[in-house]
Motif scaffolding. Structure first.
Motif, PDB file in Angstrom:
ATOM      1  N   ALA A  55     -42.179  46.946  31.250  1.00 53.32           N
ATOM      2  CA  ALA A  55     -41.693  46.263  32.447  1.00 53.32           C
ATOM      3  C   ALA A  55     -40.398  45.517  32.167  1.00 53.32           C
ATOM      4  O   ALA A  55     -39.457  45.550  32.979  1.00 53.32           O
ATOM      5  CB  ALA A  55     -42.762  45.298  32.977  1.00 53.32           C
ATOM      6  N   GLY A  56     -40.320  44.858  31.018  1.00 51.09           N
ATOM      7  CA  GLY A  56     -39.107  44.132  30.661  1.00 51.09           C
ATOM      8  C   GLY A  56     -37.918  45.052  30.485  1.00 51.09           C
ATOM      9  O   GLY A  56     -36.796  44.724  30.873  1.00 51.09           O
ATOM     10  N   LYS A  59     -36.584  46.233  33.852  1.00 50.12           N
ATOM     11  CA  LYS A  59     -35.744  45.194  34.443  1.00 50.12           C
ATOM     12  C   LYS A  59     -34.374  45.167  33.776  1.00 50.12           C
ATOM     13  O   LYS A  59     -33.333  45.036  34.453  1.00 50.12           O
ATOM     14  CB  LYS A  59     -36.438  43.835  34.300  1.00 50.12           C
ATOM     15  N   ALA A  60     -34.362  45.322  32.450  1.00 55.51           N
ATOM     16  CA  ALA A  60     -33.088  45.340  31.725  1.00 55.51           C
ATOM     17  C   ALA A  60     -32.240  46.537  32.135  1.00 55.51           C
ATOM     18  O   ALA A  60     -31.015  46.429  32.264  1.00 55.51           O
ATOM     19  CB  ALA A  60     -33.347  45.367  30.219  1.00 55.51           C
ATOM     20  N   LYS A  61     -32.875  47.690  32.371  1.00 48.66           N
ATOM     21  CA  LYS A  61     -32.129  48.882  32.787  1.00 48.66           C
ATOM     22  C   LYS A  61     -31.401  48.637  34.102  1.00 48.66           C
ATOM     23  O   LYS A  61     -30.229  49.010  34.274  1.00 48.66           O
ATOM     24  CB  LYS A  61     -33.050  50.086  32.909  1.00 48.66           C
ATOM     25  N   SER A  62     -32.068  48.008  35.030  1.00 49.76           N
ATOM     26  CA  SER A  62     -31.438  47.707  36.321  1.00 49.76           C
ATOM     27  C   SER A  62     -30.220  46.813  36.134  1.00 49.76           C
ATOM     28  O   SER A  62     -29.184  47.006  36.785  1.00 49.76           O
ATOM     29  CB  SER A  62     -32.446  47.041  37.257  1.00 49.76           C
ATOM     30  N   LEU A  63     -30.324  45.850  35.234  1.00 53.77           N
ATOM     31  CA  LEU A  63     -29.216  44.935  34.990  1.00 53.77           C
ATOM     32  C   LEU A  63     -28.043  45.666  34.342  1.00 53.77           C
ATOM     33  O   LEU A  63     -26.888  45.490  34.740  1.00 53.77           O
ATOM     34  CB  LEU A  63     -29.687  43.789  34.105  1.00 53.77           C
ATOM     35  N   TYR A  64     -28.325  46.501  33.356  1.00 51.06           N
ATOM     36  CA  TYR A  64     -27.264  47.267  32.705  1.00 51.06           C
ATOM     37  C   TYR A  64     -26.585  48.215  33.695  1.00 51.06           C
ATOM     38  O   TYR A  64     -25.352  48.332  33.729  1.00 51.06           O
ATOM     39  CB  TYR A  64     -27.827  48.067  31.526  1.00 51.06           C
ATOM     40  N   ASP A  65     -27.382  48.894  34.497  1.00 48.27           N
ATOM     41  CA  ASP A  65     -26.826  49.872  35.435  1.00 48.27           C
ATOM     42  C   ASP A  65     -25.972  49.220  36.518  1.00 48.27           C
ATOM     43  O   ASP A  65     -25.072  49.856  37.075  1.00 48.27           O
ATOM     44  CB  ASP A  65     -27.955  50.669  36.096  1.00 48.27           C
ATOM     45  N   SER A  66     -26.224  47.953  36.829  1.00 50.18           N
ATOM     46  CA  SER A  66     -25.497  47.281  37.902  1.00 50.18           C
ATOM     47  C   SER A  66     -24.310  46.465  37.392  1.00 50.18           C
ATOM     48  O   SER A  66     -23.618  45.823  38.187  1.00 50.18           O
ATOM     49  CB  SER A  66     -26.442  46.364  38.687  1.00 50.18           C
ATOM     50  N   THR A  67     -24.057  46.490  36.082  1.00 48.24           N
ATOM     51  CA  THR A  67     -22.977  45.705  35.495  1.00 48.24           C
ATOM     52  C   THR A  67     -21.841  46.610  35.050  1.00 48.24           C
ATOM     53  O   THR A  67     -22.056  47.499  34.214  1.00 48.24           O
ATOM     54  CB  THR A  67     -23.483  44.897  34.285  1.00 48.24           C
ATOM     55  N   LEU A  92     -43.598  54.050  22.664  1.00 48.08           N
ATOM     56  CA  LEU A  92     -43.830  54.660  23.971  1.00 48.08           C
ATOM     57  C   LEU A  92     -42.542  55.213  24.569  1.00 48.08           C
ATOM     58  O   LEU A  92     -42.565  56.101  25.418  1.00 48.08           O
ATOM     59  CB  LEU A  92     -44.426  53.620  24.928  1.00 48.08           C
ATOM     60  N   GLY A  93     -41.421  54.679  24.143  1.00 44.89           N
ATOM     61  CA  GLY A  93     -40.111  55.076  24.640  1.00 44.89           C
ATOM     62  C   GLY A  93     -39.120  53.992  24.296  1.00 44.89           C
ATOM     63  O   GLY A  93     -39.402  53.096  23.482  1.00 44.89           O
ATOM     64  N   GLY A  94     -37.949  54.083  24.889  1.00 45.26           N
ATOM     65  CA  GLY A  94     -36.939  53.078  24.593  1.00 45.26           C
ATOM     66  C   GLY A  94     -35.802  53.131  25.586  1.00 45.26           C
ATOM     67  O   GLY A  94     -35.632  54.109  26.318  1.00 45.26           O
ATOM     68  N   LEU A  95     -35.037  52.081  25.617  1.00 45.44           N
ATOM     69  CA  LEU A  95     -33.878  51.976  26.487  1.00 45.44           C
ATOM     70  C   LEU A  95     -32.630  52.085  25.617  1.00 45.44           C
ATOM     71  O   LEU A  95     -32.402  51.251  24.737  1.00 45.44           O
ATOM     72  CB  LEU A  95     -33.888  50.641  27.227  1.00 45.44           C
ATOM     73  N   LEU A  96     -31.819  53.128  25.852  1.00 46.75           N
ATOM     74  CA  LEU A  96     -30.565  53.300  25.127  1.00 46.75           C
ATOM     75  C   LEU A  96     -29.461  52.665  25.964  1.00 46.75           C
ATOM     76  O   LEU A  96     -29.097  53.182  27.025  1.00 46.75           O
ATOM     77  CB  LEU A  96     -30.279  54.782  24.878  1.00 46.75           C
ATOM     78  N   THR A 196     -33.795  47.735  18.193  1.00 48.75           N
ATOM     79  CA  THR A 196     -34.464  46.441  18.228  1.00 48.75           C
ATOM     80  C   THR A 196     -35.807  46.548  18.934  1.00 48.75           C
ATOM     81  O   THR A 196     -36.039  47.439  19.750  1.00 48.75           O
ATOM     82  CB  THR A 196     -33.612  45.385  18.954  1.00 48.75           C
ATOM     83  N   TRP A 197     -36.662  45.609  18.577  1.00 48.31           N
ATOM     84  CA  TRP A 197     -37.930  45.442  19.294  1.00 48.31           C
ATOM     85  C   TRP A 197     -38.168  43.946  19.434  1.00 48.31           C
ATOM     86  O   TRP A 197     -38.292  43.226  18.448  1.00 48.31           O
ATOM     87  CB  TRP A 197     -39.095  46.093  18.555  1.00 48.31           C
ATOM     88  N   ARG A 198     -38.148  43.480  20.679  1.00 43.88           N
ATOM     89  CA  ARG A 198     -38.274  42.050  20.967  1.00 43.88           C
ATOM     90  C   ARG A 198     -37.209  41.282  20.179  1.00 43.88           C
ATOM     91  O   ARG A 198     -36.024  41.551  20.344  1.00 43.88           O
ATOM     92  CB  ARG A 198     -39.699  41.576  20.704  1.00 43.88           C
TER      93      ARG A 198
END
Length: 314
Positions: A55-56, A59-67, A92-96, A196-198
């Motif tokens: 979930a976190g 949320k971070a993806k939305s912020l990156y995509d909108s900046t 489980l996966g990751g955000l690049l 990174t993780w957390r």
């Protein structure tokens, strides 16, 4: 500038502005100082090792995509393993994410200081013993062997605030929080993304050397490296990339971060004093926020000078 304690939130705008200032000044700082501080744009993989990480990251993806200048894409487990097979297979996966930047912090600090000297600044190495006051204004900084007269004074002492707090008779809620990192040499192939993780991470440095980090310890002003810190960093890195504990340790370092109770910096006029200003509490974002904090403190002093001249003119 898009993640970390206090960001996003009230610090998102100054964090982004500060990032832009860094990037704009890199070439000039390098030209003036002649120091290579390894400044570059980077990509980073934020891992989801547990279900509640997802979930976190969404949320971070939305912020990156909108900046502007930043973007992020979600990688499933197979995609993650394709770009870096050494990542924990249980992820489980990751955000690049792309758009962030990095410097060698020690070299960059030296470069900024040297560039300032070229531009006319004077750096004085001395112990500050006190502040002299004339009424509600600071008149001089008292050193161990001299004093420096001042029209305006900016306090930017990191976690070392006991002296300023006593001299100004203020509560300055900043405490030292120790962080430890390891510089290690990995086996080939080279790592192409920070992972990174957390609060733990593996950060590309130079060649096959990477920094491992992620500790926080409240231990007053103890800056010594520790066996426990080394173990914690290695265990966290191995959670991200199993086998990392076999990497060759080149260096272990420790430093004190100036952390406030709400993880937000303290910037602005010192209450009760006409010409004293504070720039404190950058925490884990001190390197990022340095330009914004410095500019804000200088702007406060400039406005105070304008008001002073306006009053003098009637």
């Amino acid at each position: 500038p898009l993640h970390g304690p206090g960001i996003p939130g009230p610090m998102q705008s100054p964090a982004m502005e500060s990032c832009h200032v860094h990037l704009q000044l890199w070439d000039e700082i390098h030209r003036l100082s002649e120091i290579d501080f390894l400044g570059r744009r980077i990509s980073r993989v934020f891992l989801a090792l547990e279900t509640n990480d997802v979930a976190g990251l969404d949320k971070a993806k939305s912020l990156y995509d909108s900046t502007p200048g930043f973007d992020a894409q979600w990688l499933d487990r197979d995609q993650l393993r394709r770009i870096e097979p050494r990542i924990n297979s249980a992820a489980l996966g990751g955000l690049l994410a792309s758009g962030n930047a990095t410097v060698d912090a020690w070299a960059y600090t030296r470069a900024v200081a040297d560039a300032a000297v070229v531009l006319g600044a004077t750096i004085i190495k001395a112990d500050v013993k006190d502040i002299a006051f004339a009424g509600d204004r600071a008149s001089a900084v008292v050193l161990d062997s001299d004093r420096i007269e001042c029209d305006y004074l900016i306090i930017a002492t990191g976690p070392w605030i006991d002296g300023p707090a006593a001299w100004l008779n203020l509560d300055l809620p900043v405490e030292p929080v120790k962080g430890e990192m390891l510089l290690v040499r990995m086996d080939d192939p080279l790592l192409h993304h920070d992972v990174t993780w957390r609060d733990s991470g593996i950060y590309v440095h130079c060649g096959n050397e990477v920094w491992l980090g992620g500790t926080e310890e409240r231990c007053e002003f103890n800056e010594a490296v520790s066996d426990q810190g080394r173990t914690t960093v290695m265990e966290s890195a191995a959670r991200i990339m199993p086998g990392m504990e076999r990497a060759t340790v080149i260096r272990q370092i420790a430093g004190l971060r100036p952390v406030t109770r709400d993880h937000l910096p303290i910037i602005g006029p010192a209450p009760g004093w006409k010409n004293v200003f504070l720039a404190l509490g950058g925490g884990r974002k001190g390197m990022l926020l340095g330009p914004a904090m410095g500019q804000a403190a200088v702007d406060c002093a400039a406005r105070a000078e304008e008001l002073k001249r306006a009053r003098a003119a009637g």
